[in-house]
Scaffold this active site. Structure first.
Site, mmCIF file in Angstrom:
data_model
loop_
_atom_site.group_PDB
_atom_site.id
_atom_site.type_symbol
_atom_site.label_atom_id
_atom_site.label_comp_id
_atom_site.label_asym_id
_atom_site.label_seq_id
_atom_site.Cartn_x
_atom_site.Cartn_y
_atom_site.Cartn_z
ATOM 1 N N HIS A 104 0.832 -1.213 0.009
ATOM 2 C CA HIS A 104 0.124 -0.026 0.074
ATOM 3 C C HIS A 104 0.772 1.460 0.081
ATOM 4 O O HIS A 104 0.559 2.286 0.834
ATOM 5 C CB HIS A 104 -0.933 0.147 1.111
ATOM 6 C CG HIS A 104 -1.877 -1.089 1.128
ATOM 7 N ND1 HIS A 104 -2.259 -1.680 -0.016
ATOM 8 C CD2 HIS A 104 -2.778 -1.738 2.122
ATOM 9 C CE1 HIS A 104 -3.305 -2.356 0.555
ATOM 10 N NE2 HIS A 104 -3.486 -2.719 1.917
ATOM 11 N N HIS A 178 -9.623 1.954 0.282
ATOM 12 C CA HIS A 178 -9.589 1.032 1.338
ATOM 13 C C HIS A 178 -10.560 1.196 2.508
ATOM 14 O O HIS A 178 -10.316 0.716 3.532
ATOM 15 C CB HIS A 178 -8.008 0.940 1.673
ATOM 16 C CG HIS A 178 -7.546 -0.420 2.303
ATOM 17 N ND1 HIS A 178 -8.227 -0.949 3.419
ATOM 18 C CD2 HIS A 178 -6.461 -1.225 2.094
ATOM 19 C CE1 HIS A 178 -7.550 -2.203 3.686
ATOM 20 N NE2 HIS A 178 -6.841 -2.227 2.977
ATOM 21 N N GLU A 317 -11.284 -3.676 -2.455
ATOM 22 C CA GLU A 317 -10.282 -2.586 -3.260
ATOM 23 C C GLU A 317 -10.074 -3.018 -4.739
ATOM 24 O O GLU A 317 -9.337 -3.746 -4.777
ATOM 25 C CB GLU A 317 -8.890 -2.571 -2.690
ATOM 26 C CG GLU A 317 -9.109 -2.645 -0.880
ATOM 27 C CD GLU A 317 -8.001 -3.636 -0.365
ATOM 28 O OE1 GLU A 317 -6.643 -3.177 -0.541
ATOM 29 O OE2 GLU A 317 -8.371 -4.487 0.766
HETATM 30 C C1 BGC Z 1 -4.501 -6.406 2.507
HETATM 31 C C2 BGC Z 1 -4.297 -7.120 3.705
HETATM 32 C C3 BGC Z 1 -3.929 -6.017 4.895
HETATM 33 C C4 BGC Z 1 -4.958 -4.958 4.961
HETATM 34 C C5 BGC Z 1 -4.613 -3.763 5.767
HETATM 35 C C6 BGC Z 1 -5.282 -5.340 2.582
HETATM 36 O O1 BGC Z 1 -5.688 -4.590 1.272
HETATM 37 O O2 BGC Z 1 -4.753 -7.302 1.545
HETATM 38 O O3 BGC Z 1 -3.552 -8.219 3.780
HETATM 39 O O4 BGC Z 1 -3.981 -6.711 6.099
HETATM 40 O O5 BGC Z 1 -5.113 -4.326 3.531
HETATM 41 O O6 BGC Z 1 -3.515 -3.359 5.628
#
Ligand code: BGC
Length: 354
Positions: A104, A178, A317
């Site tokens: 991310h 998210h 997402e």
């Molecule tokens: C990921 C997860 C993660 C979450 C928060 C999601 O997009 O796939 O593995 O724990 O985001 O970071």
């Protein structure tokens, strides 16, 4: 549009909350810190409104620790293996913030920066244009990336996300939103009863560190087959290597674009049976990460005293596939100078039943 102060970011910039509303009483509260959606009030089948996204009451909550609640994620939503990739023969090393991997956008992704916000109203509804210029080298990424993301709350209860970016050097880009949803209402327990339909014949299988194996796997006969409506919890406890690797659902599904790559097509339909609330997602993206809140563990105290236990929220997402810069067979996520990155996702809220 109402605009209220929300504190000061660590860099000293003022942070504000913008309240978007429509004539049906739907309300989305958005901050220029990380483009975070703080709250989203939508009606149930009896016309009762509730907040359906997880988050915190104060900016301090987001600054202390947040698993990307409500956030705008970039430059690259999802993982890049070991934070490394090679582009045009040049190796790049990104910040690693998820074990050995990059997740991310890194240590200070687009979810932790202050965006310039410009409110607008038009015949579609009201919204915010969020702009952020990410400097060359930020979190290890090449090129100055100018990102512009428009959030619109429409008159027919949709939140529309329009993503745009340009760059002065080739760079990977994969922007997403998210938000964690609980359509029964924030703080109203787990999301295992939500009935999900996904427009996906295949998914991206992962290794135990959540990096794609490289293949796109048929969902037939697996707990990843959501082509017919089924509760999130129906198969989540099954003995299955992929559920084990994700500790539940934490996988990118390959959307069936029906020959309409890059066009807005159906991704997901979610029904919360006790309230009748429905969320339907359309996107131009080829994939969508379906995350069942597996890493929520009761340690985060959210809005109005809510405690976020295991699977008390889920995220959907819209995005390109994880680790695409290292996966030559996946659709490219590389943006080059002179090109325009464009992506659109629509999350529409309605009700079912009486
Ligand atoms: C990921 C997860 C993660 C979450 C928060 C999601 O997009 O796939 O593995 O724990 O985001 O970071």
């Amino acid at each position: 549009m109402e605009r209220t102060p929300f504190g000061t970011a660590p860099g000293g910039q003022p942070v504000e909350v913008y309240t978007l509303t429509n004539r049906q009483g739907v309300e989305a509260r958005v901050t220029n810190y990380g483009g975070i959606i703080l709250g989203l009030r939508v009606p149930d089948r009896h016309g009762r409104f509730d907040d359906v996204v997880l988050g915190y009451d104060s900016l301090a909550g987001y600054l202390a620790e947040s698993p990307y609640f409500g956030a705008l994620v970039g430059r690259y939503g999802n993982r890049i293996a070991r934070g490394r990739f090679t582009l045009d023969g040049q190796p790049y090393t990104l910040a690693t913030n998820n074990g050995v991997n990059h997740l991310h956008g890194g240590l200070k992704g687009f979810d932790k920066v202050v965006w310039t916000a410009a409110p607008f109203e038009n015949d579609q509804g009201m919204g915010l244009v969020l702009t952020y210029v990410s400097p060359d080298g930020e979190e290890g990424y090449p090129g100055t990336l100018t990102a512009r993301v428009t959030y619109t709350l429409t008159g027919d209860n949709a939140l529309v996300f329009d993503y745009h970016a340009t760059t002065d050097k080739a760079t990977p880009v994969n922007l997403t939103q998210h938000s964690y949803f609980n359509l029964a209402g924030d703080g109203k327990g787990d999301i295992l009863g939500h009935v999900v339909t996904l427009n996906a014949d295949r998914f991206v299988p992962i290794d135990p560190t959540s990096i794609p194996l490289g293949e796109l796997r048929d969902v037939t006969g697996t707990p990843f087959d959501f082509r017919r409506p089924i509760a999130i919890g129906a198969r989540i406890g099954q003995e299955d290597e992929q559920l084990r690797n994700g500790q539940g659902y934490d996988h990118c599904v390959v959307l069936d674009k029906g020959g309409k790559a890059g066009e807005l097509t159906l991704a997901a339909h979610v029904l919360e049976p006790t309230t009748g609330r429905v969320m339907e997602i359309h996107t131009t993206e080829p994939g969508m990460q379906f995350y069942s809140g597996n890493f929520l563990d009761g340690s985060l105290k959210g809005k109005k005293g809510a405690v976020y236990h295991h699977r008390h929220g889920f995220a959907m997402e819209t995005q390109h596939f994880p680790d695409s810069p290292n996966q030559p067979s996946f659709p490219s996520t590389i943006l080059r100078p002179g090109e325009h990155y464009r992506s659109r996702s629509v999350y529409r809220f309605s009700v079912s039943g009486s």
